[in-house]
Design a protein around this motif. Sequence first.
Motif: not given
Ligand SMILES: Nc1ncnc2c1ncn2[C@@H]1O[C@H](COP(=O)(O)OP(=O)(O)O)[C@@H](O)[C@H]1O
Length: 366
Positions: A171, A174, A201-202, A207
């Motif tokens: 996106y 986030n 990440p949230t 990781t």
């Molecule tokens: N621009 C962005 N677009 C989408 N997700 C984003 C963005 N910036 C940060 N995020 C965060 O990145 C997370 C995905 O990465 P991650 O937590 O490592 O997921 P996964 O464990 O599925 O790889 C999303 O849940 C979101 O909170």
Amino acid sequence: MKQSKRVVIKIGSALIAPEQDGCRSRYLLSIAQFIVRCRARGIEVILVSSGSVAAGSHLFPNADKPTIAVKKAMAAAGQTEMMATWDRFFDFPSAQILLTHGDLRDRERYTSIRETIFTLLDHGILPIINENDTVTTDDLKVGDNDNLSAMVAGAADADGLIICSDVSGLYNKNPNLHADAELISEVTEITEEIYDMAGCPTSKVGTGGMKTKIEAAEKATSHGIDTYIVNGFEETTFELLLAGKNPGTVFTAYDKPMQEAVHWMTHTASEQGELVVESDYGESEDQIVGQLSGDEITEVKGEFSVGDTVLVRSKDGKRLAKATTNYSSCLLNFLTEQEESPISEKIQDSIGPVISEQDIALLEKS
Ligand SMILES: Nc1ncnc2c1ncn2[C@@H]1O[C@H](COP(=O)(O)OP(=O)(O)O)[C@@H](O)[C@H]1O
Ligand SMILES: N[C@@H](CCC(=O)OP(=O)(O)O)C(=O)O
């Protein structure tokens, strides 16, 4: 998903161990069905699966802020459960492959990894790959399975990489923090602006975050691999992929992808040292190769052996190229200290160029 013949599918922790108390099949059935349907269409599949740390964490109940040693123990304990969870979905065999960056950046081991993956695929066996957390160190690790999946896709000569996450794609900000975030459906060039969209990440278990997914896409697309970030939690994701549609964000592959060896040198090999050359130095491949002799090198940094990967950097700091050196750092230091003595000319005449044309990857000037 364009007509791929070989795809790498990366599964994040939140999909396989959403509650961090062992693996759950809740979100995996549609992914397993997608893998089965891909194989039925003659598309070879390689799975890169996270989730071992998350799966094993419940075995260490008092580890609120686990040390590295405890996290590695969690990964080791959770790895068997992760493999067993996937294996239960399929009536064909799967194979465990545990890798570190140390394996992938060693050309000999890299070639051996390729050979094993190809042999497994030839026998209809599903490779399931994860980072070898037990042996990783700061120097050895990739650190996230997003980048690992891109390196694996390059090593396996895949033509598609599907990164399953807990969001529908990239996106403009986030989406978990901004209600007005907009999905980017296609990225044709990965720029700083694209990286700036990636926040932290949230999720509790992830990781990598979005930044590592963009890094992975950059590695894969430069190798000619179309890369998708999709929502692994939505069953419709996989219906759309099978229908040749893009359910999330597609990073389109370079029209002129790097050759396999150049890609490995650029994105997987780690430099063990640096050769610093004059800033007005030639910046084309043959200029760097042809002129890089003992007296052209102004500084040798680090300790390396013949066959290691070195970075060629200009005196004003530009990263010009990565290359395989034909000289050790010890010998190069000796040669750079020598004025143009007969002995240094004799050594260079006998060994040849410091780097060879087929072992060099030009870098974006930075
Ligand atoms: N621009 C962005 N677009 C989408 N997700 C984003 C963005 N910036 C940060 N995020 C965060 O990145 C997370 C995905 O990465 P991650 O937590 O490592 O997921 P996964 O464990 O599925 O790889 C999303 O849940 C979101 O909170
Ligand atoms: N080797 C680790 C991978 C960690 C990782 O990259 O997690 P994620 O960001 O959820 O894909 C594990 O199995 O937990």
